[in-house]
Design a protein around this motif. Structure first.
Motif: not given
Length: 454
Positions: A69, A72, A76, A80-84, A450, A453-454
């Motif tokens: 989990r 944000p 990237p 994984g299609r997200r940044t964290t 980044r 992460a798209r």
């Protein structure tokens, strides 16, 4: 001399070498690096990002991300299609990178220098909005310092190289990116050397994914060591002599500074075309060379005898209950090469790895240590394969696997071809190529990274 005197001398040598290495790392500028070393680092980055994206697609990695989990943040998750957050990206990208045993490695370091620090440096660069040239220099520092620590460390029998000597490289790269002084970089490296994982090689043979977590821990520890140095809470005391030396094996501090500034270890690594432990690669190459002359029916193969060096002869298990266990089984790799004609990522997934033809053939594979091949280490990681089938004996010997810089190096075209085949996704391949090629000239490495992460 007394034992205490020997320990004092070893610690002093480690401290002095670490200080010299820290000064070199702090002063390194991307434009001062020879062109071929810069090009090789960018190729390592291309391969690493592509393999990370592929690892991110595996169900095991998807399950880990879901359980984690990740909050944000600026960094990237590659593919994984997200940044964290920096910490989550460093850990999760590192485990994705090694998920399929496809990450670049180094036979002289006896492990994987890049995987120990590249994910941490990239995550930190994304957070800092670092200059691309500084980021590239930090990546190279991470690789070179890790490789030197790998050369310097001889682990005890039964120890796995993931997460031990390489932490120092991740610490060096992150400290360089933070712009720390020579003394602070040295202190970060020293601290990283004091944060090793003591992993058992048997965990990999057993198919235990804790092996992948060792690389996540290494990258997180590298970040921590650099931040401790930035806070003034790190010291250079020659820690490696006691941690990597006395506790985990032996340590030769002279290797940290040998040919410093003239030898670039990034030039001497290897890329993988088989999704399996590197010790199995020359075996796979030999079997694939022989395959056109073998019977079409693998059940007609009566016996396969594999002779290899002592580093690889322990990978002899003829059964497995997981993907990772299969990746560390030479009998699996032999059988996959015969049955499927490749040892790509798909052959170790369910249900392909339990194909009855494959599991039957694996039972007929014998793995032995050959003294003459052992004597050729470390320059060669050779294998000799004898296949007995339909009344004939087929023999092939190879000195090093395809992809080794000293034997059959892979260039950008070959790496891109491998990534294209594995990912089957032109957009992702184009993205990792753009990032790897464009990073050194980027004004803001974070904005470029980044895109992954798209």
């Amino acid at each position: 001399m007394s034992a205490d005197g020997d320990r004092d001398d070893a610690q002093r040598a480690a401290r002095e070498a670490t200080e010299a290495l820290g000064a070199w790392a702090a002063g390194l500028r991307w434009d001062d690096v020879p062109a071929d070393a810069r090009e090789r680092l960018q190729l390592v980055l291309l391969d690493s990002l592509g393999v990370t994206a592929l690892g991110a697609r595996q169900p095991e990695q998807a399950a880990l991300v879901a359980a984690w989990r990740p909050a944000p943040g600026p960094a990237p998750l590659v593919g994984g299609r997200r940044t964290t957050t920096v910490e989550a990206a460093a850990w999760l990208n590192a485990t994705a990178l090694v998920r399929l045993e496809l990450d670049e490695g180094h036979k002289y370091a006896r492990g994987h220098p890049g995987a120990h620090g590249l994910p941490a440096v990239l995550a930190l660069a994304a957070d800092l909005g670092a200059d691309g040239a500084d980021t590239a220099a930090a990546l190279l520092v991470a690789y070179e310092v890790a490789a030197r620590f790998g050369r310097a460390t001889t682990l005890r029998a039964g120890a796995h190289p993931h997460g031990s000597w390489g932490v120092a490289g991740g610490a060096a790269g992150c400290a360089r990116l933070l712009g720390l002084s020579a003394g602070q970089v040295a202190a970060a490296v020293d601290t990283g050397a004091g944060l090793p994982v003591a992993g058992a090689f048997a965990s990999a043979l057993d198919g235990n994914p804790v092996r992948d977590a060792w690389l996540g821990a290494a990258n997180l520890s590298g970040l921590a060591a650099a931040r401790m140095a930035a806070a003034g809470l790190a010291r250079t005391t020659g820690t490696a002599a006691g941690s990597l030396g006395g506790l985990l094996g032996t340590f030769d501090a002279a290797e940290l500074t040998a040919d410093l500034g003239t030898r670039w270890d990034v030039r001497h690594g290897y890329f993988k075309r088989h999704a399996s432990c590197s010790f199995t690669h020359p075996v796979a190459d030999a079997v694939l060379d022989l395959r056109p002359d073998l019977p079409a029916d693998p059940d007609q193969v009566e016996e396969v005898v594999v002779e290899t060096h002592s580093l690889g002869s322990g990978l002899a298990r003829t059964s497995w209950d997981s993907r990772l266990g299969a990746l560390f089984s030479t009998p699996f790799v032999v059988a996959a090469a015969v049955v499927h004609g490749s040892v790509g990522p798909g052959v170790s997934a369910e249900p392909a790895r339990d194909d009855p033809r494959l599991t039957r053939l694996a039972q007929r594979v014998r793995v032995r240590t050959a003294a003459d091949l052992d004597a050729r280490l470390p320059a060669e990681r050779a294998a000799r394969v004898v296949v007995r089938a339909a009344g004939r004996e087929h023999v092939r010997e190879v000195p090093n696997p395809v992809g080794d810089a000293d034997h059959h190096p892979l260039g950008e075209a070959e790496v891109l071809d491998l990534l294209s085949g594995w990912l089957d996704d032109d957009a992702t391949v184009a993205a990792v190529r753009t990032v790897a090629a464009g990073l050194p000239a980027a004004a803001d490495a974070g904005a470029l990274l980044r895109e992954l992460a798209r």
